[in-house]
Design a protein around this motif. Structure first.
Motif, PDB file in Angstrom:
ATOM      1  N   LYS A 171     -14.368  -3.253  16.686  1.00 50.09           N
ATOM      2  CA  LYS A 171     -14.894  -4.068  15.590  1.00 50.09           C
ATOM      3  C   LYS A 171     -14.935  -3.292  14.269  1.00 50.09           C
ATOM      4  N   GLU A 172     -15.191  -1.994  14.353  1.00 49.56           N
ATOM      5  CA  GLU A 172     -15.221  -1.185  13.129  1.00 49.56           C
ATOM      6  C   GLU A 172     -13.847  -1.136  12.475  1.00 49.56           C
ATOM      7  N   LYS A 196      -4.879  -1.167  16.268  1.00 52.80           N
ATOM      8  CA  LYS A 196      -4.248  -0.755  17.528  1.00 52.80           C
ATOM      9  C   LYS A 196      -5.160  -1.068  18.704  1.00 52.80           C
ATOM     10  N   SER A 197      -6.463  -1.092  18.428  1.00 49.60           N
ATOM     11  CA  SER A 197      -7.460  -1.452  19.441  1.00 49.60           C
ATOM     12  C   SER A 197      -8.157  -2.723  18.980  1.00 49.60           C
ATOM     13  N   VAL A 224     -11.405  -3.336  12.775  1.00 47.48           N
ATOM     14  CA  VAL A 224     -11.094  -4.661  12.235  1.00 47.48           C
ATOM     15  C   VAL A 224     -11.837  -4.881  10.918  1.00 47.48           C
ATOM     16  N   ALA A 225     -13.119  -4.478  10.879  1.00 48.25           N
ATOM     17  CA  ALA A 225     -13.917  -4.634   9.662  1.00 48.25           C
ATOM     18  C   ALA A 225     -13.348  -3.792   8.521  1.00 48.25           C
ATOM     19  N   TYR A 226     -12.872  -2.575   8.863  1.00 52.16           N
ATOM     20  CA  TYR A 226     -12.305  -1.689   7.834  1.00 52.16           C
ATOM     21  C   TYR A 226     -11.032  -2.297   7.258  1.00 52.16           C
ATOM     22  N   LEU A 227     -10.183  -2.853   8.121  1.00 55.92           N
ATOM     23  CA  LEU A 227      -8.957  -3.493   7.651  1.00 55.92           C
ATOM     24  C   LEU A 227      -9.277  -4.660   6.720  1.00 55.92           C
ATOM     25  N   ASN A 228     -10.231  -5.491   7.131  1.00 55.93           N
ATOM     26  CA  ASN A 228     -10.611  -6.637   6.292  1.00 55.93           C
ATOM     27  C   ASN A 228     -11.170  -6.179   4.950  1.00 55.93           C
ATOM     28  N   LYS A 229     -11.895  -5.069   4.959  1.00 58.24           N
ATOM     29  CA  LYS A 229     -12.449  -4.526   3.712  1.00 58.24           C
ATOM     30  C   LYS A 229     -11.330  -4.087   2.782  1.00 58.24           C
ATOM     31  N   GLN A 230     -10.306  -3.446   3.340  1.00 56.88           N
ATOM     32  CA  GLN A 230      -9.190  -2.993   2.518  1.00 56.88           C
ATOM     33  C   GLN A 230      -8.393  -4.174   1.966  1.00 56.88           C
ATOM     34  N   ILE A 231      -8.245  -5.218   2.774  1.00 57.56           N
ATOM     35  CA  ILE A 231      -7.552  -6.421   2.306  1.00 57.56           C
ATOM     36  C   ILE A 231      -8.334  -7.069   1.168  1.00 57.56           C
ATOM     37  N   ASN A 232      -9.654  -7.155   1.327  1.00 54.88           N
ATOM     38  CA  ASN A 232     -10.488  -7.693   0.241  1.00 54.88           C
ATOM     39  C   ASN A 232     -10.371  -6.837  -1.015  1.00 54.88           C
TER      40      ASN A 232
END
Length: 309
Positions: free
Chosen positions: A28-29, A23-24, A31-39
């Motif tokens: 960066k945190e 949403k923001s 975005v990094a968390y989303l990428n971690k969940q996708i991985n």
């Protein structure tokens, strides 16, 4: 299954192209968390495939796809979102709740699982045996499962009328972790351990300090919680904090309660000892893995077997 994180820390939305984004965007945190969940989705699929190669009791996802286009309510969107593709099980089996519902129906000589209430001891022990057989295959493949509870169980080819609950299988490999040569997971440095309340091993609640390494004994604690739930009909949740409440050993079950459910004096003693071992607060005092507990459970199952079987 799509990766859409639900967390109190960050907020995510779908943009005009139906992609999941922070949403923001400048956070960066987030975005990094989303990428971690996708991985994590990719790792879940990889682990599941490795386990299922040697396990007939693991129902895992088929594959991960990254959709280039998606149709939603007739509208077409260009996306780049990973999806886990899973099998629709349809009428191939039943859930634990289906078994418990069958047990709740009026007792009948033509429907052997029906017990006019909670499941009898033989059915309870059968459920635990099937759970352990599935978990044993995960442990033997060199993995810690991490989230044993009723909603992650599925039973293939049941025959309720004959008292047969089917072949126990495990679903959802999102919490699986590889075991090292010493039988423990790697250190969980990010302290992110996903577990279901009422089935969480105490070491996860008390020792998750960035150096925690889990063993199959944490899975055994969860199986013990499931065993207790099937007998008592309720969970005894352990809550995080300084005043963590322990399950008083004397409140597990007593002989009178077990005998009222069809247990003999000997099988009641077995059950009490099994629960005390599986639910020990110290991992090294529990059964070390699924196979160790299964050996004792199969002895108990033989003791509990009704004459009709």
């Amino acid at each position: 299954k799509e990766c859409f994180p639900l967390t109190g820390r960050f907020s995510y939305i779908r943009n005009a192209n139906w992609q999941i984004v922070s949403k923001s965007p400048d956070d960066k945190e987030a975005v990094a968390y989303l990428n971690k969940q996708i991985n994590g989705l990719f790792q879940e699929n990889k682990n599941g495939q490795l386990i299922s190669a040697n396990s007939a009791r693991s129902i895992v996802s088929w594959e991960i796809i990254c959709a280039d286009a998606l149709t939603v309510n007739g509208a077409h969107f260009a996306v780049n979102t990973p999806f886990i593709v899973m099998e629709h099980l349809g009428n191939k089996g039943c859930s634990l709740q289906d078994i418990l519902h069958e047990c709740s129906l009026t007792r009948s000589s033509m429907h052997l699982l029906r017990a006019s209430g909670s499941p009898d001891i033989y059915t309870v022990v059968s459920i635990i045996a099937e759970t352990l057989k599935a978990l044993d295959e995960v442990h033997k493949a060199g993995y810690f499962y991490g989230d044993i509870h009723g909603n992650n169980l599925y039973f293939l080819n049941p025959h309720f009328d004959f008292g047969d609950i089917g072949i126990g299988c495990l679903l959802d490999f999102g919490t699986v972790r590889k075991l090292c040569e010493d039988g423990l997971t790697e250190e969980i440095t990010d302290q992110e351990v996903y577990s279901t309340e009422g089935y969480t091993a105490p070491e996860i609640l008390l020792s998750n300090d960035g150096h925690l390494r889990l063993s199959p004994a944490a899975d055994i604690f969860s199986v013990g919680c499931l065993f207790l739930y099937l007998i008592k009909g309720k969970n005894y949740a352990l809550r995080q904090g300084k005043n963590i409440s322990r399950i008083p050993q004397k409140s597990y079950v007593d002989h009178r309660e077990l005998i009222s459910k069809g247990a003999s004096e000997l099988s009641a003693s077995y059950i009490t000892e099994i629960l005390q071992c599986a639910l020990s607060f110290e991992p090294n005092k529990r059964y070390k893995d699924a196979y160790s507990m299964l050996e004792v459970i199969l002895e108990l199952k033989a003791l509990c077997r009704p004459k009709a079987f």
